[in-house]
Design a protein around this motif. Structure first.
Motif, mmCIF file in Angstrom:
data_model
loop_
_atom_site.group_PDB
_atom_site.id
_atom_site.type_symbol
_atom_site.label_atom_id
_atom_site.label_comp_id
_atom_site.label_asym_id
_atom_site.label_seq_id
_atom_site.Cartn_x
_atom_site.Cartn_y
_atom_site.Cartn_z
ATOM 1 N N GLN A 526 3.421 21.465 -42.638
ATOM 2 C CA GLN A 526 3.488 20.702 -41.397
ATOM 3 C C GLN A 526 4.067 21.539 -40.262
ATOM 4 O OE1 GLN A 526 4.119 16.148 -42.284
ATOM 5 N NE2 GLN A 526 5.855 17.273 -43.113
ATOM 6 N N LEU A 527 3.531 21.306 -39.060
ATOM 7 C CA LEU A 527 4.080 21.887 -37.831
ATOM 8 C C LEU A 527 4.666 20.749 -37.013
ATOM 9 C CD1 LEU A 527 1.335 24.429 -36.676
ATOM 10 C CD2 LEU A 527 3.444 24.889 -37.908
ATOM 11 N N LEU A 528 5.974 20.801 -36.761
ATOM 12 C CA LEU A 528 6.660 19.718 -36.045
ATOM 13 C C LEU A 528 7.417 20.300 -34.857
ATOM 14 C CD1 LEU A 528 8.171 17.933 -39.183
ATOM 15 C CD2 LEU A 528 6.097 17.289 -37.958
ATOM 16 N N PRO A 529 6.930 20.099 -33.635
ATOM 17 C CA PRO A 529 7.665 20.602 -32.460
ATOM 18 C C PRO A 529 9.057 19.997 -32.390
ATOM 19 C CG PRO A 529 5.429 19.948 -31.864
ATOM 20 C CD PRO A 529 5.654 19.457 -33.263
ATOM 21 N N VAL A 530 10.080 20.844 -32.279
ATOM 22 C CA VAL A 530 11.466 20.377 -32.170
ATOM 23 C C VAL A 530 11.756 19.992 -30.719
ATOM 24 C CG1 VAL A 530 13.886 21.002 -32.487
ATOM 25 C CG2 VAL A 530 12.152 21.833 -34.087
ATOM 26 N N ASN A 531 11.311 20.849 -29.791
ATOM 27 C CA ASN A 531 11.414 20.591 -28.356
ATOM 28 C C ASN A 531 10.351 21.447 -27.678
ATOM 29 O OD1 ASN A 531 12.566 23.234 -28.252
ATOM 30 N ND2 ASN A 531 14.557 22.333 -28.746
ATOM 31 N N ASN A 532 10.500 21.672 -26.390
ATOM 32 C CA ASN A 532 9.484 22.442 -25.670
ATOM 33 C C ASN A 532 9.515 23.928 -25.996
ATOM 34 O OD1 ASN A 532 8.561 20.147 -24.364
ATOM 35 N ND2 ASN A 532 9.986 20.402 -22.630
ATOM 36 N N GLN A 533 10.602 24.383 -26.654
ATOM 37 C CA GLN A 533 10.745 25.816 -26.931
ATOM 38 C C GLN A 533 10.596 26.187 -28.406
ATOM 39 O OE1 GLN A 533 13.264 24.284 -24.882
ATOM 40 N NE2 GLN A 533 12.056 24.903 -23.094
ATOM 41 N N ARG A 534 10.838 25.258 -29.325
ATOM 42 C CA ARG A 534 10.870 25.621 -30.749
ATOM 43 C C ARG A 534 9.975 24.700 -31.559
ATOM 44 N NH1 ARG A 534 14.629 29.237 -32.173
ATOM 45 N NH2 ARG A 534 14.887 28.526 -34.320
ATOM 46 N N VAL A 535 9.487 25.241 -32.687
ATOM 47 C CA VAL A 535 8.648 24.482 -33.610
ATOM 48 C C VAL A 535 9.233 24.612 -35.009
ATOM 49 C CG1 VAL A 535 7.122 26.455 -34.004
ATOM 50 C CG2 VAL A 535 6.294 24.156 -34.489
ATOM 51 N N ARG A 536 9.189 23.527 -35.767
ATOM 52 C CA ARG A 536 9.663 23.544 -37.149
ATOM 53 C C ARG A 536 8.451 23.641 -38.078
ATOM 54 N NH1 ARG A 536 14.392 19.674 -38.748
ATOM 55 N NH2 ARG A 536 15.348 21.328 -37.495
ATOM 56 N N ILE A 537 8.529 24.554 -39.029
ATOM 57 C CA ILE A 537 7.459 24.748 -40.007
ATOM 58 C C ILE A 537 7.994 24.313 -41.365
ATOM 59 C CG2 ILE A 537 5.799 26.376 -40.957
ATOM 60 C CD1 ILE A 537 6.439 28.174 -38.533
ATOM 61 N N GLU A 538 7.297 23.374 -42.014
ATOM 62 C CA GLU A 538 7.754 22.813 -43.282
ATOM 63 C C GLU A 538 6.703 23.028 -44.369
ATOM 64 O OE1 GLU A 538 8.575 18.695 -42.917
ATOM 65 O OE2 GLU A 538 10.423 18.952 -41.764
#
Length: 609
Positions: A526-538
């Protein structure tokens, strides 16, 4: 031999002066230009004289052939008196050697060879000028004659009789006058060059004197300043680079004065540096009294900073190894070093010490000892980890090697006669060899990561990148009836990373998720944007899960929660350690959320671009 060092010294002395360097450069550039110019002029004149000589000879030869064909001297024979007479007459007219050659290449007449010797001459059919006359209608060459052994210009034209080629008329002009002319030209060019260089030398010497005069003034002023006369200044009159240099030197002189005035401040700075060193330093005099100690020493000893000046050494350092080293340095004027350990509230600690004598006074009669203490507890911890790694790696390597040797011995002892047993054992050997290959490959990857090899960072579009990786695992997931999926919100998400290393990260995480997930389970990327600058990859699975007490240790090398199951699914025990190193090299950190029997989630955040 005795004069050579004197010449070398002379040249070394001359070229230390800027004026002579200037003269040398001017002469070198000028000489190069003269050589190129002389070369062009010489060969231009030479080529012009070549063309002129050949054009004149061609005209003479062509005209001579016309006259020969009209004088009724044909057919050509060596016994034709009229032909011989005409050849000698023609020589006096054209001032060249005249040869009549028949169509077979035999010389019939030659103005420079006796009549009785003509028959003994070589066949001339393959002479360059004759061959060219056969193919092109006329020929020419410049070469050494095989007959008279002199360099000649040759031109040759075919002779026709009743519309057939019956022979060749060849003129040969002696090149002596040409060579003499070229020698005169060459000597004239050399003389002109030498005269030009002499003129340039004196001109460059004069210009060098003018150019270096202000530089010599600058050198003289700079020498007086270097001798201590800081009130001297450089004259700023000129508007060119010399004037700019004088202004800069005046600024440097002013700064030098300021630096001298700041010596006391620099001493204070030096003291501050000593205070902030990570190495504990303590100075002790010959009576074992403490002269000074820096802050790092109190930090290493974990005691409150205090005024220890003039206190006895034993009041601060109570360990026998250090006391013995200091006393040995005082008594024997030698250095001593070593390490020891002790226990405090935080556990076992290791210290490295180094004691060296030094002079307290300028007369070097009063001596003391400088002691350096370094806390190497963390280093010892890393050494322990390294030893554990070597032991674990040896054990992991030994297991497949032992299996391979055992199966090979079984085959050698007779199992080769049984096709079924032979196939089974060879398959086991292959499986263990593959396991050994994977293990060595992972160890090499980990070693490269730890040696801080530069990352090849470039933009990665995560959606197509992860789609390709997930697709490579669909067949493997299907074999266990595992539903593998890739979910994302924005397909334009991109990061800056090392593509090859990130392929390794996701291959390890997805492969582990499939291995430790039972049949009919699920694996999600999964790709989950944390905010406008970072993305979380799970990477999420519904596998066996990991107990919370193992979450930190799971990323250690060769660590397995369930060793039997890990070997059963074929893991090397290095995959997660490699993943952790790669993510940390990219400035992030990997995390684990897991519940036994429910599944695990491995995730990390990255900056988007």
């Amino acid at each position: 031999m005795g004069s050579k060092p004197g010449v070398m010294y002379l040249f070394g002395t001359i070229f230390k002066k800027y004026k002579w360097n200037f003269v040398f450069v001017v002469l070198l550039i000028s000489m190069t230009g003269f050589i190129i110019f002389d070369f062009v002029v010489y060969y231009s004149i030479r080529n012009y004289l070549f063309r002129q000589t050949f054009d004149e000879m061609r005209m003479k030869t062509e005209l001579s052939v016309v006259i020969l064909e009209q004088k009724n001297l044909l057919p050509l024979t060596s016994n034709n008196e009229a032909l011989w007479s005409w050849v000698f007459q023609l020589k006096s007219i054209v001032n060249s050697r005249v040869s009549i050659i028949d169509s077979a290449g035999n010389v019939l007449c030659d103005s420079d060879v006796r009549r009785e010797q003509v028959s003994a001459m070589d066949n001339h059919l393959h002479r360059p000028e004759v061959q060219e006359a056969i193919t092109a209608g006329w020929g020419q060459s410049y070469r050494i004659s095989d007959t008279v052994n002199r360099r000649l210009f040759y031109t040759a034209f075919p002779i026709h009789f009743e519309k057939e080629k019956v022979g060749f008329l060849r003129l040969a002009y002696y090149a002596r006058h040409f060579e003499e002319s070229m020698e005169i030209v060459f000597n004239s060019i050399i003389i002109a060059t030498v005269i030009g260089l002499l003129v340039l030398f004196f001109g460059a010497f004069y210009l060098g004197t003018i150019v270096t005069r202000p530089i010599l003034r600058i050198v003289g002023t700079a020498q007086r300043i270097a001798d201590g006369d800081l009130n001297r200044s450089f004259s700023v009159v000129r508007k060119d680079e010399i004037g700019a240099l004088n202004r800069i030197l005046n600024q440097l002189t002013t700064r030098l004065k300021q630096q001298i005035n700041l010596i006391s401040d620099e001493r204070s700075k030096l003291k501050n540096i000593l205070t902030n060193l990570n190495v504990g330093i303590i100075a002790i005099d010959q009576h074992e009294r403490i002269l000074n100690a820096n802050t790092a020493l109190f930090h290493i000893l974990k005691i409150e900073p205090d005024d220890v000046h003039q206190k006895k050494m034993s009041a601060l350092l109570s360990w026998d190894p250090i006391l013995a080293a200091v006393r040995s340095s005082l008594q024997n004027n030698c250095t001593n070093s070593g390490e020891f350990y002790y226990y405090d509230s935080s556990g076992k600690r290791f210290l490295n010490y180094f004691s060296s004598p030094f002079s307290i006074s300028e007369d070097e009669l009063t001596r003391g000892v400088l002691v350096q203490l370094t806390d190497i507890t963390e280093l010892k911890h890393l050494e322990a980890i390294r030893r554990n790694f070597v032991a674990s790696a040896s054990h992991e390597l030994k297991t497949p090697l032992t299996s391979i040797i055992g199966y090979a011995e079984t085959l050698l002892e007779g199992a080769l006669k049984s096709p079924e047993a032979c196939q089974r054992f060879i398959k086991r050997i292959y499986e263990q060899s593959r396991r050994l290959e994977f293990l060595v490959s992972d160890m090499l990857k980990l070693s490269k990561l730890e040696h801080d090899i530069p990352l090849k960072l470039r933009k990665i579009k995560l959606v197509p990148f992860l789609n390709r990786i997930v697709d490579t695992f669909r067949e493997k997931a299907a074999l266990k009836k595992i539903d593998i999926s890739f979910n994302y919100v924005d397909r334009n998400i991109g990061i800056k990373a090392d593509r090859e290393l990130f392929v390794t990260v996701f291959e390890n995480l997805i492969d582990n998720a499939i291995k430790y997930t039972p049949e009919n389970g699920t694996v999600q990327v999964q790709l989950l944007p944390v905010n406008n600058q970072r993305v979380r990859i799970e990477v999420k699975d519904t596998g066996i899960g990991i107990d919370a007490k193992y979450h930190e240790r799971i990323f250690q090398r060769f660590y397995r929660v369930d060793k039997a199951r890990s070997r059963e699914v074929g893991g090397t025990g290095l995959g997660l350690a490699i993943v952790k190193h790669i993510i940390e090299r990219h400035g992030s950190k990997i995390y684990l959320d897991s519940v036994p029997a429910k599944g695990s989630v491995f995730y990390f955040d990255m900056d988007m671009i």
